[in-house]
Design a protein around this motif. Structure first.
Motif, PDB file in Angstrom:
ATOM      1  N   LEU A  55       0.845  -1.271  -0.075  1.00 55.60           N
ATOM      2  CA  LEU A  55      -0.010  -0.037  -0.057  1.00 55.60           C
ATOM      3  C   LEU A  55       0.787   1.280  -0.103  1.00 55.60           C
ATOM      4  O   LEU A  55       0.510   2.194  -0.822  1.00 55.60           O
ATOM      5  N   THR A  56       2.021   1.187   0.876  1.00 50.88           N
ATOM      6  CA  THR A  56       2.848   2.211   0.620  1.00 50.88           C
ATOM      7  C   THR A  56       3.439   2.613  -0.771  1.00 50.88           C
ATOM      8  O   THR A  56       3.560   3.754  -1.355  1.00 50.88           O
ATOM      9  N   ALA A  57       3.881   1.472  -1.409  1.00 48.20           N
ATOM     10  CA  ALA A  57       4.155   1.587  -2.678  1.00 48.20           C
ATOM     11  C   ALA A  57       3.190   2.356  -3.676  1.00 48.20           C
ATOM     12  O   ALA A  57       3.719   2.869  -4.652  1.00 48.20           O
ATOM     13  N   ALA A  58       1.849   1.800  -3.417  1.00 50.54           N
ATOM     14  CA  ALA A  58       0.997   2.184  -4.417  1.00 50.54           C
ATOM     15  C   ALA A  58       0.577   3.611  -4.139  1.00 50.54           C
ATOM     16  O   ALA A  58       0.655   4.625  -5.065  1.00 50.54           O
ATOM     17  N   TRP A  59       0.779   4.193  -2.897  1.00 54.52           N
ATOM     18  CA  TRP A  59       0.672   5.575  -2.515  1.00 54.52           C
ATOM     19  C   TRP A  59       1.716   6.358  -3.145  1.00 54.52           C
ATOM     20  O   TRP A  59       1.415   7.487  -3.455  1.00 54.52           O
ATOM     21  N   ILE A  60       2.883   6.021  -2.902  1.00 53.98           N
ATOM     22  CA  ILE A  60       4.077   6.738  -3.430  1.00 53.98           C
ATOM     23  C   ILE A  60       3.951   6.753  -4.895  1.00 53.98           C
ATOM     24  O   ILE A  60       4.452   7.894  -5.330  1.00 53.98           O
ATOM     25  N   ARG A  61       3.771   5.827  -5.600  1.00 51.94           N
ATOM     26  CA  ARG A  61       3.615   5.796  -6.790  1.00 51.94           C
ATOM     27  C   ARG A  61       2.661   6.895  -7.395  1.00 51.94           C
ATOM     28  O   ARG A  61       2.930   7.608  -8.179  1.00 51.94           O
ATOM     29  N   ALA A  62       1.601   7.131  -6.848  1.00 50.81           N
ATOM     30  CA  ALA A  62       0.662   8.021  -7.092  1.00 50.81           C
ATOM     31  C   ALA A  62       1.170   9.479  -7.236  1.00 50.81           C
ATOM     32  O   ALA A  62       1.007  10.380  -7.630  1.00 50.81           O
ATOM     33  N   LEU A  63       1.905   9.510  -5.626  1.00 52.30           N
ATOM     34  CA  LEU A  63       2.639  10.881  -5.375  1.00 52.30           C
ATOM     35  C   LEU A  63       3.578  11.211  -6.454  1.00 52.30           C
ATOM     36  O   LEU A  63       3.592  12.429  -6.970  1.00 52.30           O
ATOM     37  N   GLU A  64       4.406  10.094  -7.084  1.00 53.20           N
ATOM     38  CA  GLU A  64       5.603  10.681  -7.987  1.00 53.20           C
ATOM     39  C   GLU A  64       4.860  11.108  -9.044  1.00 53.20           C
ATOM     40  O   GLU A  64       5.300  11.696  -9.907  1.00 53.20           O
ATOM     41  N   ARG A  65       3.843  10.402  -9.672  1.00 53.93           N
ATOM     42  CA  ARG A  65       2.995  10.675 -10.898  1.00 53.93           C
ATOM     43  C   ARG A  65       2.508  12.145 -10.645  1.00 53.93           C
ATOM     44  O   ARG A  65       2.555  13.074 -11.648  1.00 53.93           O
ATOM     45  N   PHE A  66       1.972  12.640  -9.532  1.00 53.39           N
ATOM     46  CA  PHE A  66       1.516  13.900  -9.340  1.00 53.39           C
ATOM     47  C   PHE A  66       2.474  14.822  -9.587  1.00 53.39           C
ATOM     48  O   PHE A  66       2.516  15.747 -10.182  1.00 53.39           O
ATOM     49  N   GLN A  67       3.667  14.685  -8.615  1.00 54.65           N
ATOM     50  CA  GLN A  67       4.709  15.597  -8.649  1.00 54.65           C
ATOM     51  C   GLN A  67       5.484  15.734 -10.095  1.00 54.65           C
ATOM     52  O   GLN A  67       6.047  16.759 -10.401  1.00 54.65           O
ATOM     53  N   ALA A  68       5.475  14.777 -10.997  1.00 55.07           N
ATOM     54  CA  ALA A  68       6.080  14.681 -12.347  1.00 55.07           C
ATOM     55  C   ALA A  68       5.098  15.621 -12.996  1.00 55.07           C
ATOM     56  O   ALA A  68       6.045  16.699 -13.566  1.00 55.07           O
ATOM     57  N   HIS A  69       3.842  15.819 -12.878  1.00 52.42           N
ATOM     58  CA  HIS A  69       2.815  16.790 -13.516  1.00 52.42           C
ATOM     59  C   HIS A  69       3.215  18.228 -12.826  1.00 52.42           C
ATOM     60  O   HIS A  69       3.237  19.167 -13.625  1.00 52.42           O
ATOM     61  N   ALA A  70       3.328  18.275 -11.456  1.00 50.84           N
ATOM     62  CA  ALA A  70       3.744  19.638 -10.717  1.00 50.84           C
ATOM     63  C   ALA A  70       4.939  20.178 -11.231  1.00 50.84           C
ATOM     64  O   ALA A  70       5.169  21.575 -11.542  1.00 50.84           O
ATOM     65  N   MET A  71       6.009  19.183 -11.185  1.00 51.40           N
ATOM     66  CA  MET A  71       7.288  19.892 -11.661  1.00 51.40           C
ATOM     67  C   MET A  71       7.363  20.202 -13.115  1.00 51.40           C
ATOM     68  O   MET A  71       7.889  21.288 -13.796  1.00 51.40           O
ATOM     69  N   ALA A  72       6.712  19.594 -13.903  1.00 49.08           N
ATOM     70  CA  ALA A  72       6.572  20.057 -15.512  1.00 49.08           C
ATOM     71  C   ALA A  72       5.917  21.163 -15.473  1.00 49.08           C
ATOM     72  O   ALA A  72       6.078  22.241 -16.448  1.00 49.08           O
ATOM     73  N   GLY A  73       4.685  21.359 -14.728  1.00 50.75           N
ATOM     74  CA  GLY A  73       4.087  22.754 -14.686  1.00 50.75           C
ATOM     75  C   GLY A  73       4.772  23.976 -14.254  1.00 50.75           C
ATOM     76  O   GLY A  73       4.495  24.922 -14.701  1.00 50.75           O
ATOM     77  N   ALA A  74       5.737  23.659 -13.474  1.00 50.17           N
ATOM     78  CA  ALA A  74       6.514  24.851 -13.059  1.00 50.17           C
ATOM     79  C   ALA A  74       7.912  25.052 -13.804  1.00 50.17           C
ATOM     80  O   ALA A  74       8.664  26.190 -13.344  1.00 50.17           O
TER      81      ALA A  74
END
Length: 197
Positions: A55-74
């Motif tokens: 479950l930690t791996a699933a949550w971290i993977r989701a966060l990594e995917r979000f952060q990739a979008h946020a960093m690209a947006g910035a």
């Protein structure tokens, strides 16, 4: 050369995420995840250690995917455009992976895990968030000339709180409205360009 893994990690994590979103965190036992993913129980224990590890791996993977979008947006050198890009990142992330967005919106790690997240998890999370926090400070200094508490709060409202609330409201529908980024950009621009009295 190591042989390819027989059971794809993303399939396992997708199955865990689906169980959590559909039936709640308690439904995502190792046995249930194994059955839903088609991977043997032993594979899950070998790869992830235990239920918390999956479950930690699933949550971290989701966060990594979000952060990739946020960093690209910035990425813009223009601080206002970078802030607007960060604002829209939550929505582009939701469009790309709505189930991951739902996981992050609805569940904290402490909701998923047996016991509180450990120190190693907290350190990993802090390390993952550090680049985004630096981008937030960068755009704040660029827009206001300083990154004091009020300026940081204003930018956070525009690029975190506003899109988070919009995504949370619309995430339960079949798809996100096509006009959402445009409306959020307009609202965030007004907020970020208003005089701070």
């Amino acid at each position: 050369m190591a042989p390819p893994r027989k059971h794809d990690t993303d399939v396992i994590l997708d199955a865990a995420r689906t169980l959590v979103l559909r039936d709640g965190p308690r439904a995502a036992s190792v046995a249930a995840i194994a059955e839903a993913s088609g991977a043997p129980v032993g594979t899950l224990y070998h790869r992830f250690g235990n239920r918390n590890g999956v479950l930690t791996a699933a949550w971290i993977r989701a966060l990594e995917r979000f952060q990739a979008h946020a960093m690209a947006g910035a990425e813009s050198d223009d601080p206002l455009e970078a802030a607007l890009g960060m604002c829209c990142a939550a929505i582009t992330f939701g469009r790309a992976s709505l189930d991951d967005a739902k996981l992050l919106l609805n569940l904290r790690p402490s909701d998923l895990l047996d016991g509180e997240p450990d120190d190693a998890f907290q350190e990993r999370l802090a390390g993952m968030n550090a680049p985004l926090l630096e981008q937030l400070r960068r755009v704040t200094r660029g827009i206001y000339g300083t990154a004091g508490p009020r300026e940081i709060d204003t930018v956070t409202r525009a690029v975190v709180d506003l899109p988070y609330a919009a995504l949370r409201r619309h995430a339960h529908g079949p798809e996100l409205p096509e006009w959402l980024e445009r409306d959020l950009t307009t609202a965030a621009r007004l907020l970020l360009t208003a005089e701070l009295a």
